[in-house]
Design a protein around this motif. Structure first.
Motif, PDB file in Angstrom:
ATOM      1  N   ALA A  25       0.830  -1.199   0.000  1.00  0.00           N
ATOM      2  CA  ALA A  25       0.000   0.000   0.000  1.00  0.00           C
ATOM      3  C   ALA A  25       0.862   1.244   0.000  1.00  0.00           C
ATOM      4  O   ALA A  25       1.958   1.259   0.540  1.00  0.00           O
ATOM      5  N   ALA A  26       0.363   2.264  -0.630  1.00  0.00           N
ATOM      6  CA  ALA A  26       1.031   3.553  -0.614  1.00  0.00           C
ATOM      7  C   ALA A  26       0.437   4.363   0.521  1.00  0.00           C
ATOM      8  O   ALA A  26      -0.756   4.615   0.552  1.00  0.00           O
ATOM      9  N   HIS A  52       2.413   1.943  -7.954  1.00  0.00           N
ATOM     10  CA  HIS A  52       2.483   3.254  -8.604  1.00  0.00           C
ATOM     11  C   HIS A  52       1.096   3.888  -8.641  1.00  0.00           C
ATOM     12  O   HIS A  52       0.937   5.094  -8.403  1.00  0.00           O
ATOM     13  N   CYS A  53       0.087   3.101  -8.913  1.00  0.00           N
ATOM     14  CA  CYS A  53      -1.297   3.583  -8.913  1.00  0.00           C
ATOM     15  C   CYS A  53      -1.664   4.096  -7.517  1.00  0.00           C
ATOM     16  O   CYS A  53      -2.259   5.173  -7.374  1.00  0.00           O
ATOM     17  N   GLU A  54      -1.328   3.324  -6.512  1.00  0.00           N
ATOM     18  CA  GLU A  54      -1.593   3.710  -5.128  1.00  0.00           C
ATOM     19  C   GLU A  54      -0.947   5.053  -4.811  1.00  0.00           C
ATOM     20  O   GLU A  54      -1.560   5.927  -4.203  1.00  0.00           O
ATOM     21  N   GLY A  55       0.307   5.213  -5.239  1.00  0.00           N
ATOM     22  CA  GLY A  55       1.035   6.445  -4.981  1.00  0.00           C
ATOM     23  C   GLY A  55       0.419   7.638  -5.677  1.00  0.00           C
ATOM     24  O   GLY A  55       0.330   8.732  -5.104  1.00  0.00           O
ATOM     25  N   VAL A  70      -3.222   9.408   4.001  1.00  0.00           N
ATOM     26  CA  VAL A  70      -3.906   8.644   2.961  1.00  0.00           C
ATOM     27  C   VAL A  70      -3.232   7.287   2.854  1.00  0.00           C
ATOM     28  O   VAL A  70      -2.006   7.216   2.817  1.00  0.00           O
ATOM     29  N   ALA A  71      -4.011   6.223   2.794  1.00  0.00           N
ATOM     30  CA  ALA A  71      -3.483   4.878   2.581  1.00  0.00           C
ATOM     31  C   ALA A  71      -4.308   4.217   1.479  1.00  0.00           C
ATOM     32  O   ALA A  71      -5.504   3.971   1.665  1.00  0.00           O
ATOM     33  N   ALA A  72      -3.676   3.966   0.332  1.00  0.00           N
ATOM     34  CA  ALA A  72      -4.354   3.338  -0.794  1.00  0.00           C
ATOM     35  C   ALA A  72      -3.873   1.906  -0.949  1.00  0.00           C
ATOM     36  O   ALA A  72      -2.681   1.632  -0.813  1.00  0.00           O
ATOM     37  N   VAL A  73      -4.793   0.984  -1.243  1.00  0.00           N
ATOM     38  CA  VAL A  73      -4.463  -0.429  -1.431  1.00  0.00           C
ATOM     39  C   VAL A  73      -5.053  -0.890  -2.757  1.00  0.00           C
ATOM     40  O   VAL A  73      -6.275  -1.036  -2.887  1.00  0.00           O
ATOM     41  N   VAL A  79      -9.236   3.195  -0.412  1.00  0.00           N
ATOM     42  CA  VAL A  79      -8.371   4.311  -0.046  1.00  0.00           C
ATOM     43  C   VAL A  79      -8.904   4.878   1.267  1.00  0.00           C
ATOM     44  O   VAL A  79     -10.038   5.332   1.337  1.00  0.00           O
ATOM     45  N   THR A  80      -8.084   4.818   2.308  1.00  0.00           N
ATOM     46  CA  THR A  80      -8.462   5.324   3.617  1.00  0.00           C
ATOM     47  C   THR A  80      -7.880   6.715   3.779  1.00  0.00           C
ATOM     48  O   THR A  80      -6.666   6.908   3.656  1.00  0.00           O
TER      49      THR A  80
END
Length: 108
Positions: A25-26, A52-55, A70-73, A79-80
């Motif tokens: 996760a980013a 990369h998408c998460e970022g 922000v935390a994307a998975v 995306v939290t």
């Protein structure tokens, strides 16, 4: 005589045809302050397939005023987002659009 081959292109991904850039996760944390009155919202985003998408999504959402983390998975499309106050969904949608993905709305 030569044979032409086509490299399959992934749709909705920024990386390889298999959508793998790297795993994980980013996470973006904007500030390290004590937060007693913060709001956490989980959104469903369509099209993320790799780190990369998460970022990209995390970077765009982190630019919204009041966002503290922000935390994307990509694996779940979740995306939290933690913010100082509730965010306008239009602002989140615009940020996700800018990153090149589709906000489906708050996760159920």
């Amino acid at each position: 005589m030569t044979a032409e081959t086509e490299t399959p292109q992934s749709t909705g991904s920024c990386c390889t045809p298999t959508g793998s850039c790297h795993d994980g996760a980013a996470d973006v944390r904007i500030e390290q302050t004590e937060q007693t009155d913060s709001v956490t919202t989980v959104y469903q985003v369509k099209g993320m397939t790799c780190g990369h998408c998460e970022g990209s999504v995390s970077e765009e959402i982190s630019g919204i005023a009041g966002v503290t983390s922000v935390a994307a998975v990509a694996a779940t499309g979740l995306v939290t987002v933690t913010s100082k106050a509730p965010l306008a969904e239009d602002a989140v949608r615009a940020a996700v659009d800018e990153a090149g993905y589709e906000l489906l709305g708050p996760a159920a």
